[in-house]
Design a protein around this motif. Structure first.
Motif, short mmCIF file in Angstrom:
data_model
loop_
_atom_site.label_atom_id
_atom_site.label_comp_id
_atom_site.label_asym_id
_atom_site.label_seq_id
_atom_site.Cartn_x
_atom_site.Cartn_y
_atom_site.Cartn_z
N GLU A 149 -18.18 7.90 -73.46
CA GLU A 149 -17.68 9.02 -72.66
C GLU A 149 -18.76 9.56 -71.73
O GLU A 149 -18.53 9.76 -70.53
N PHE B 138 -19.57 7.05 -68.94
CA PHE B 138 -18.58 7.02 -67.85
C PHE B 138 -18.85 8.15 -66.86
O PHE B 138 -18.83 7.95 -65.64
N LYS B 139 -19.07 9.33 -67.41
CA LYS B 139 -19.30 10.49 -66.52
C LYS B 139 -20.60 10.28 -65.74
O LYS B 139 -20.68 10.62 -64.55
N LEU C 85 -20.28 8.15 -62.72
CA LEU C 85 -19.68 8.81 -61.55
C LEU C 85 -20.62 9.87 -60.96
O LEU C 85 -20.67 10.05 -59.75
N TRP D 203 -9.51 -0.55 -66.13
CA TRP D 203 -8.90 0.78 -66.00
C TRP D 203 -9.31 1.70 -67.14
O TRP D 203 -9.41 2.90 -66.96
N ASN D 204 -9.54 1.15 -68.32
CA ASN D 204 -9.97 1.97 -69.47
C ASN D 204 -11.29 2.65 -69.21
O ASN D 204 -11.72 3.49 -69.99
N ALA D 205 -11.98 2.22 -68.19
CA ALA D 205 -13.34 2.72 -68.01
C ALA D 205 -13.55 3.18 -66.57
O ALA D 205 -13.16 4.29 -66.22
N LEU D 206 -14.17 2.35 -65.77
CA LEU D 206 -14.64 2.80 -64.45
C LEU D 206 -13.71 2.36 -63.32
O LEU D 206 -13.04 1.34 -63.43
N PRO D 207 -13.74 3.09 -62.20
CA PRO D 207 -13.03 2.60 -61.01
C PRO D 207 -13.67 1.28 -60.56
O PRO D 207 -14.88 1.08 -60.75
N TYR E 182 -10.46 -5.88 -63.98
CA TYR E 182 -10.58 -6.25 -62.57
C TYR E 182 -11.06 -7.70 -62.48
O TYR E 182 -12.24 -7.97 -62.29
N SER F 112 -9.00 5.71 -62.96
CA SER F 112 -9.51 5.13 -64.20
C SER F 112 -9.73 6.23 -65.24
O SER F 112 -9.67 7.43 -64.91
N VAL F 113 -10.01 5.81 -66.45
CA VAL F 113 -10.27 6.77 -67.52
C VAL F 113 -11.48 7.65 -67.18
O VAL F 113 -11.48 8.85 -67.42
N ALA F 114 -12.51 7.05 -66.59
CA ALA F 114 -13.72 7.82 -66.24
C ALA F 114 -13.37 8.96 -65.29
O ALA F 114 -13.82 10.11 -65.47
N GLU F 115 -12.56 8.67 -64.29
CA GLU F 115 -12.17 9.71 -63.33
C GLU F 115 -11.34 10.79 -64.01
O GLU F 115 -11.50 11.98 -63.75
N LEU G 145 -11.47 11.69 -67.10
CA LEU G 145 -12.33 12.52 -67.95
C LEU G 145 -12.92 13.69 -67.16
O LEU G 145 -13.02 14.81 -67.67
N LEU G 146 -13.29 13.42 -65.93
CA LEU G 146 -13.86 14.50 -65.11
C LEU G 146 -12.78 15.54 -64.77
O LEU G 146 -13.06 16.74 -64.71
N ASP H 223 -12.46 17.78 -67.68
CA ASP H 223 -13.59 18.73 -67.73
C ASP H 223 -13.34 19.93 -66.81
O ASP H 223 -13.60 21.08 -67.18
N ASN I 246 -11.03 12.09 -77.98
CA ASN I 246 -11.57 13.19 -77.16
C ASN I 246 -10.70 13.47 -75.94
O ASN I 246 -10.50 14.63 -75.56
#
Lengths: 382, 235
Positions: free
Chosen positions: A196, A199-200, A203, A244-248, A284, B56-59, B61-62, B65, B102
């Motif tokens: 988590e 991922f943040k 970005l 998709w579960n993670a990053l763009p 991807y 995506s999931v990362a986006e 999550l923000l 927040d 989460n």
């Protein structure tokens, strides 16, 4: 690598570095295997060679990915399996002897690399090793700068895995195709930071993450090449976060893409085939192929740009051998008949003209019975 | 015009995961109810984007927040914590993967539930005791691995046998609708996208999936489907 290396391996009774065999020669061998397969039973190596050169073998090859799940066959404990190459080799050998299959991947767990970077790892008695998520090595964004490359000689778990590659390469010989495995740099970071937060950070602080990726990649290049030197004709790179579960997609391409590409090139330089493993949703394929130019794709879900397996076969089937994608819930809860039905459905769609290895979408669940693995093997038999 | 624009700013702030915009929008906001509505609309839109694979999931999550920060600002105007429905959530014993849990916890908080997060690797008894202590209406269980499924089933069994009025929602990689049903859960959430709707649906239903769950001698779950009474504590 080159002709000498190919002969050396053949003389030693081991699978050669496939990538060093010229494509046309591989095609001739695969065509011969395919033709022979119409009348007699092929060896696993012939079967896999035919499939990866997009020729139809006698039957679709199977990679049941029974890794930690095979522990119970010989009674090896989880901690021993994770930390001792000889014990892990016992387990993988048992998986081939007892369950069967044409292709094994030497994946122990996802914390191997992170452990050598200094992440505290726990070794439960009833599950595979994992990081202590209550004590992440990287506690804040400034922690990325503290990650430095680790020399393979100074490592513990990575060195054991290379030893495992050596043992299994010798032990399996021409019997079954054996592949290596490395977790991509973002995967390693997620073990040391938590997914988590990572991922943040990707970005919000991409440069800081990339600094750590660079250091980790230096180690992973050495690790992957050592696996090739230990006799692996193919090595898979796990780029889970290209999904998709993670990053763009764009962010993944910027942050991990170039580093994954370096690792892939290092594997190719050793004459081995490059595989990708990604069990994420809507992964991807296009971006991963741009970055790694792989020939094998192990997956659990359809890629983001395909609505059906048929579309996926049409779009990517000419350049990729698919490895997958029997769903984990089905393996866990389905009857053997249901597993066979789903497997045959996939074989019908993806097995035509080769280019397909039947497998679970991810590692076979370590604590379930082996019934579903036998069902996979049986489903592929004509 | 002013009142129409303010909520829009908040909606955009959540949708675009923009903390600066959130602060700026709050500078001008004077109607807490309208602000809450805008934040929720923003999160609805973010969930839709996630569900359509446009984010995506990362986006996401923000976005969650930003939503949480927004809700913090509106805390004084919302219902008191004791008036909100309680959801006890956690990752079942034997598993430490908590990303999905989460996200779901964040989404449920954003939709007005009081979420009691027990964390990872939670034993069946810890879950049930927390549900009892907190007076929770819902127990939400998560796992990403197949290994802890037996503990998940035991948790459901324990909860249903001791607190039959409590609804159980499950989610995670080794599960699907049918598996959830066979385990005796009242609902299954495939992802955070649909979790508010799943929860609303099971809370509106007067039926519980099972009031009694057994593990047979052959280790297979046997679920007696019955219509349970409503929560004794409810009118």
């Amino acid at each position: 690598m080159g002709t000498a290396a190919i002969w050396k391996r053949l003389v030693m009774g081991q699978a050669p570095p496939v990538g060093d065999i010229p494509g046309p020669v591989q095609d001739v061998l695969a065509t011969l295997a395919s033709a022979r397969g119409k009348f007699s039973r092929l060896t696993s190596l012939e079967r896999v060679l035919a499939a990866t050169r997009h020729k139809e073998p006698d039957q679709v090859p199977v990679a049941p990915l029974v890794n930690a799940a095979a522990r119970r066959i010989t009674g090896v404990s989880f901690p021993d399996y994770s930390q001792k190459a000889e014990k892990a080799a016992e387990v993988f050998t048992a998986s081939v002897d007892f369950v069967g299959g044409d292709f094994i991947v030497l994946l122990l767990d996802l914390s191997v690399e992170a452990a050598d970077f200094g992440q505290e790892v726990v070794y439960p008695l009833n599950s595979t090793a994992r990081p202590n998520y209550d004590n992440p090595l990287i506690k804040d964004v400034d922690g990325y700068a503290t990650i430095k490359p680790v020399a393979l000689n100074d490592s513990v778990r990575m060195k054991e895995l290379v030893k495992l590659c050596q043992i299994m390469s010798r032990r399996m010989g021409f019997r079954t195709m054996v592949g290596g495995f490395v977790f991509g740099p973002l995967g390693v970071l997620s073990m040391m930071r938590g997914a988590e937060a990572l991922f943040k950070d990707c970005l919000n602080h991409p440069k800081k993450v990339m600094t750590a990726c660079e250091a980790i990649t230096e180690t992973l290049v050495e690790f992957a090449q050592a696996q090739c030197d230990a006799g692996m004709p193919a090595v898979a790179i796990d780029t889970l976060y290209a999904s998709w579960n993670a990053l763009p997609k764009k962010v993944w391409e910027e942050i991990e893409g170039p580093f994954a590409g370096q690792i892939a090139q290092a594997i190719r330089d050793k004459g081995a085939l490059v595989g990708i493993h990604n069990c994420g949703h809507a992964s991807y394929f296009d971006a991963q192929l741009r970055a790694m130019d792989a020939t094998i794709m192990s997956f659990a879900h359809l890629p983001d740009d395909c609505a059906t397996p048929k579309e996926m076969k049409e779009k990517y089937g000419d350049r990729l051998t698919f490895v997958g994608y029997v769903p984990t819930p089905l393996l866990v809860h389905g009857t053997p008949q249901e597993v066979m039905d789903e497997s045959r459905r996939q074989i019908d769609v993806l097995g035509k003209d080769g280019g397909f290895v039947l497998a679970p979408g991810c590692e076979y669940p370590p604590n379930i019975s082996l019934d579903s693995a036998f069902a996979l093997i049986r489903a592929a038999e004509k | 015009m002013k009142t129409n624009q303010k909520p829009n700013g908040l909606e955009q702030a959540v949708l675009n995961a923009d903390m600066n915009l959130l602060e700026a929008a709050f500078e001008q906001a004077d109607d807490p109810q309208a602000s809450l509505l805008s934040l929720t609309k923003g999160l609805d839109a973010a969930r839709e984007k996630l569900g359509d694979y446009r984010a995506s999931v990362a986006e996401f999550l923000l976005c969650v927040d930003v939503m949480r920060t927004g809700l913090e600002r509106l805390k004084a105007f919302g219902p008191a914590p004791e008036d909100r429905q309680v959801v006890v959530i956690g990752v079942v014993q034997g598993d430490v993967h908590d990303l999905g849990k989460n996200i779901v916890a964040g989404v449920l908080e954003a939709y007005g539930y009081r979420v009691v997060d027990l964390g990872r690797d939670v034993s069946p008894m810890e879950f049930v005791e927390a549900v009892e202590k907190q007076g929770a209406a819902v127990l939400a269980l998560s796992t990403m691995m197949s290994t802890p499924l037996e503990d998940m089933a035991r948790t459901i069994q324990l909860c249903k046998n001791r607190l039959p009025h409590v609804k159980v929602l499950v989610g995670g990689a080794p599960l699907d609708q049918e598996v959830a049903r066979n385990m005796g859960a009242d609902g299954y959430a495939e992802s955070a996208v649909g979790v508010p709707e799943s929860l609303k649906k099971i809370l509106q239903s007067t039926k519980t999936r099972a009031s009694r769950v057994f593990v047979d001698y052959d280790k297979k779950l046997r679920v007696e489907e019955t219509e349970a009474g409503t929560n004794p504590g409810e009118p």
